[in-house]
Design a protein around this motif. Sequence first.
Motif, PDB file in Angstrom:
ATOM      1  N   ASN A   1       0.879  -1.052  -0.068  1.00 11.41           N
ATOM      2  CA  ASN A   1      -0.098  -0.250   0.450  1.00 11.41           C
ATOM      3  C   ASN A   1       0.976   1.368   0.361  1.00 11.41           C
ATOM      4  O   ASN A   1       2.265   0.991   1.060  1.00 11.41           O
ATOM      5  CB  ASN A   1      -0.522   0.149   1.184  1.00 11.41           C
ATOM      6  CG  ASN A   1      -1.995  -1.003   0.938  1.00 11.41           C
ATOM      7  OD1 ASN A   1      -2.842  -0.688   0.078  1.00 11.41           O
ATOM      8  ND2 ASN A   1      -2.021  -2.027   2.136  1.00 11.41           N
ATOM      9  N   SER A   2       0.571   2.251  -0.420  1.00 15.43           N
ATOM     10  CA  SER A   2       1.441   2.977  -0.830  1.00 15.43           C
ATOM     11  C   SER A   2       0.101   4.585  -0.933  1.00 15.43           C
ATOM     12  O   SER A   2      -0.969   4.719  -0.790  1.00 15.43           O
ATOM     13  CB  SER A   2       1.709   4.248  -2.357  1.00 15.43           C
ATOM     14  OG  SER A   2       2.483   4.923  -1.803  1.00 15.43           O
ATOM     15  N   LEU A   3       0.232   5.036   0.256  1.00 13.33           N
ATOM     16  CA  LEU A   3      -0.720   6.253   0.651  1.00 13.33           C
ATOM     17  C   LEU A   3      -0.673   7.752   0.934  1.00 13.33           C
ATOM     18  O   LEU A   3       1.217   7.702   0.975  1.00 13.33           O
ATOM     19  CB  LEU A   3      -1.675   6.144   2.203  1.00 13.33           C
ATOM     20  CG  LEU A   3      -1.546   4.628   2.891  1.00 13.33           C
ATOM     21  CD1 LEU A   3      -2.454   4.171   3.947  1.00 13.33           C
ATOM     22  CD2 LEU A   3      -2.692   4.249   2.024  1.00 13.33           C
ATOM     23  N   HIS A   4      -1.219   8.873   0.554  1.00  9.89           N
ATOM     24  CA  HIS A   4      -0.760   9.789   0.111  1.00  9.89           C
ATOM     25  C   HIS A   4      -1.495  10.538   0.592  1.00  9.89           C
ATOM     26  O   HIS A   4      -3.172  10.967   0.991  1.00  9.89           O
ATOM     27  CB  HIS A   4      -0.637  10.267  -1.672  1.00  9.89           C
ATOM     28  CG  HIS A   4       0.336   9.837  -2.616  1.00  9.89           C
ATOM     29  ND1 HIS A   4       2.011   9.851  -2.140  1.00  9.89           N
ATOM     30  CD2 HIS A   4       0.399   8.787  -2.423  1.00  9.89           C
ATOM     31  CE1 HIS A   4       2.466   9.268  -2.601  1.00  9.89           C
ATOM     32  NE2 HIS A   4       1.801   8.009  -3.023  1.00  9.89           N
ATOM     33  N   PHE A   5      -1.270  11.426   1.727  1.00  7.12           N
ATOM     34  CA  PHE A   5      -2.061  12.511   2.242  1.00  7.12           C
ATOM     35  C   PHE A   5      -1.336  14.512   2.238  1.00  7.12           C
ATOM     36  O   PHE A   5      -0.488  14.213   1.323  1.00  7.12           O
ATOM     37  CB  PHE A   5      -2.438  12.976   3.347  1.00  7.12           C
ATOM     38  CG  PHE A   5      -2.840  11.139   4.227  1.00  7.12           C
ATOM     39  CD1 PHE A   5      -4.528  11.153   4.067  1.00  7.12           C
ATOM     40  CD2 PHE A   5      -2.420  10.495   3.986  1.00  7.12           C
ATOM     41  CE1 PHE A   5      -4.843   9.949   4.617  1.00  7.12           C
ATOM     42  CE2 PHE A   5      -3.300   9.166   4.391  1.00  7.12           C
ATOM     43  CZ  PHE A   5      -4.339   8.787   4.708  1.00  7.12           C
ATOM     44  N   GLY A   6      -2.278  15.100   1.852  1.00  5.30           N
ATOM     45  CA  GLY A   6      -1.916  16.956   2.517  1.00  5.30           C
ATOM     46  C   GLY A   6      -2.073  17.325   3.976  1.00  5.30           C
ATOM     47  O   GLY A   6      -2.335  16.501   3.761  1.00  5.30           O
ATOM     48  N   GLY A   7      -0.755  17.966   4.117  1.00  7.20           N
ATOM     49  CA  GLY A   7      -0.370  18.590   5.396  1.00  7.20           C
ATOM     50  C   GLY A   7      -0.923  19.028   5.784  1.00  7.20           C
ATOM     51  O   GLY A   7      -1.524  19.501   6.740  1.00  7.20           O
ATOM     52  N   GLN A   8      -1.912  20.019   4.763  1.00  3.39           N
ATOM     53  CA  GLN A   8      -2.462  21.532   5.035  1.00  3.39           C
ATOM     54  C   GLN A   8      -4.011  20.900   4.780  1.00  3.39           C
ATOM     55  O   GLN A   8      -5.459  21.781   4.412  1.00  3.39           O
ATOM     56  CB  GLN A   8      -2.087  22.775   4.284  1.00  3.39           C
ATOM     57  CG  GLN A   8      -1.199  22.877   4.245  1.00  3.39           C
ATOM     58  CD  GLN A   8      -0.620  23.422   5.536  1.00  3.39           C
ATOM     59  OE1 GLN A   8      -1.268  24.326   6.309  1.00  3.39           O
ATOM     60  NE2 GLN A   8       0.542  23.040   6.398  1.00  3.39           N
ATOM     61  N   ASP A   9      -4.751  19.269   4.916  1.00  2.00           N
ATOM     62  CA  ASP A   9      -5.854  19.128   3.810  1.00  2.00           C
ATOM     63  C   ASP A   9      -6.973  19.699   5.094  1.00  2.00           C
ATOM     64  O   ASP A   9      -6.539  19.339   6.735  1.00  2.00           O
ATOM     65  CB  ASP A   9      -6.141  17.277   3.907  1.00  2.00           C
ATOM     66  CG  ASP A   9      -7.247  17.424   3.503  1.00  2.00           C
ATOM     67  OD1 ASP A   9      -8.584  18.146   3.681  1.00  2.00           O
ATOM     68  OD2 ASP A   9      -7.266  16.503   2.770  1.00  2.00           O
ATOM     69  N   PRO A  10      -7.950  20.327   4.847  1.00  2.00           N
ATOM     70  CA  PRO A  10      -8.750  21.228   5.585  1.00  2.00           C
ATOM     71  C   PRO A  10     -10.097  20.161   6.229  1.00  2.00           C
ATOM     72  O   PRO A  10     -10.389  19.933   7.393  1.00  2.00           O
ATOM     73  CB  PRO A  10      -9.700  21.787   4.590  1.00  2.00           C
ATOM     74  CG  PRO A  10      -9.336  22.008   3.893  1.00  2.00           C
ATOM     75  CD  PRO A  10      -8.261  21.082   3.557  1.00  2.00           C
ATOM     76  N   TYR A  11      -9.978  19.246   5.287  1.00  2.00           N
ATOM     77  CA  TYR A  11     -11.016  18.316   5.813  1.00  2.00           C
ATOM     78  C   TYR A  11     -10.429  16.561   6.696  1.00  2.00           C
ATOM     79  O   TYR A  11     -11.303  15.834   7.580  1.00  2.00           O
ATOM     80  CB  TYR A  11     -12.018  17.495   4.486  1.00  2.00           C
ATOM     81  CG  TYR A  11     -12.001  18.683   3.179  1.00  2.00           C
ATOM     82  CD1 TYR A  11     -13.335  18.923   3.733  1.00  2.00           C
ATOM     83  CD2 TYR A  11     -11.558  19.027   2.040  1.00  2.00           C
ATOM     84  CE1 TYR A  11     -13.669  20.019   2.680  1.00  2.00           C
ATOM     85  CE2 TYR A  11     -11.798  20.284   1.494  1.00  2.00           C
ATOM     86  CZ  TYR A  11     -13.094  20.351   2.277  1.00  2.00           C
ATOM     87  OH  TYR A  11     -13.327  21.007   1.017  1.00  2.00           O
ATOM     88  N   ILE A  12      -9.299  16.645   6.533  1.00  2.00           N
ATOM     89  CA  ILE A  12      -8.752  15.425   6.873  1.00  2.00           C
ATOM     90  C   ILE A  12      -7.495  16.204   7.874  1.00  2.00           C
ATOM     91  O   ILE A  12      -6.380  16.302   7.593  1.00  2.00           O
ATOM     92  CB  ILE A  12      -7.676  14.102   6.407  1.00  2.00           C
ATOM     93  CG1 ILE A  12      -9.274  14.079   5.382  1.00  2.00           C
ATOM     94  CG2 ILE A  12      -7.263  13.341   6.815  1.00  2.00           C
ATOM     95  CD1 ILE A  12      -7.856  12.778   4.408  1.00  2.00           C
ATOM     96  N   PRO A  13      -7.629  16.522   9.101  1.00  2.00           N
ATOM     97  CA  PRO A  13      -6.311  17.168  10.201  1.00  2.00           C
ATOM     98  C   PRO A  13      -5.431  16.833  10.005  1.00  2.00           C
ATOM     99  O   PRO A  13      -5.504  15.121   9.913  1.00  2.00           O
ATOM    100  CB  PRO A  13      -7.387  17.491  11.410  1.00  2.00           C
ATOM    101  CG  PRO A  13      -8.700  17.029  11.051  1.00  2.00           C
ATOM    102  CD  PRO A  13      -8.724  16.167   9.879  1.00  2.00           C
ATOM    103  N   ARG A  14      -4.121  17.721   9.885  1.00  2.00           N
ATOM    104  CA  ARG A  14      -2.815  16.275  10.330  1.00  2.00           C
ATOM    105  C   ARG A  14      -2.620  15.532  11.415  1.00  2.00           C
ATOM    106  O   ARG A  14      -2.146  14.722  11.523  1.00  2.00           O
ATOM    107  CB  ARG A  14      -1.780  17.663  10.733  1.00  2.00           C
ATOM    108  CG  ARG A  14      -0.352  17.402  10.757  1.00  2.00           C
ATOM    109  CD  ARG A  14      -0.659  17.177   8.707  1.00  2.00           C
ATOM    110  NE  ARG A  14       1.206  16.128   8.224  1.00  2.00           N
ATOM    111  CZ  ARG A  14       1.827  14.811   9.459  1.00  2.00           C
ATOM    112  NH1 ARG A  14       0.476  14.526   9.541  1.00  2.00           N
ATOM    113  NH2 ARG A  14       3.085  15.157   8.810  1.00  2.00           N
TER     114      ARG A  14
END
Length: 115
Positions: free
Chosen positions: A43-56
């Motif tokens: 699995n390779s997961l990618h997130f944005g650190g400034q995501d307003p919907y998924i807090p850091r």
Amino acid sequence: MCSPAAKRDFLGGEALRKSPPLLKPCRRAQSKRIAQESICKQNSLHFGGQDPYIPRSDVAVVEAAVALLPGAEIFVQEDAGHAFHNRVAPMFCRPEAAARAWELTTEFLRRTLPV
């Protein structure tokens, strides 16, 4: 292959207990089932650190869970928000972060997919 201890630690461990309130209780069981089905896969997961919907802070919980899973990796583009690879929605798109994530994704696929 994952060890039984790795499965137990992930599925009953700190990361699942600290799942965001949004996942409790309705989606938590579904999330656990999905995790059980894919726990030993690459699995390779990618997130944005400034995501307003998924807090850091929630991403940090996922990072802790991924650290327990052999074959899984997680990347956070700290300067990106939600759906940063979405070129159709300019409000989300962050080309630089998307390019970095795409390079990481293609490298992951080169390493994990049989040729």
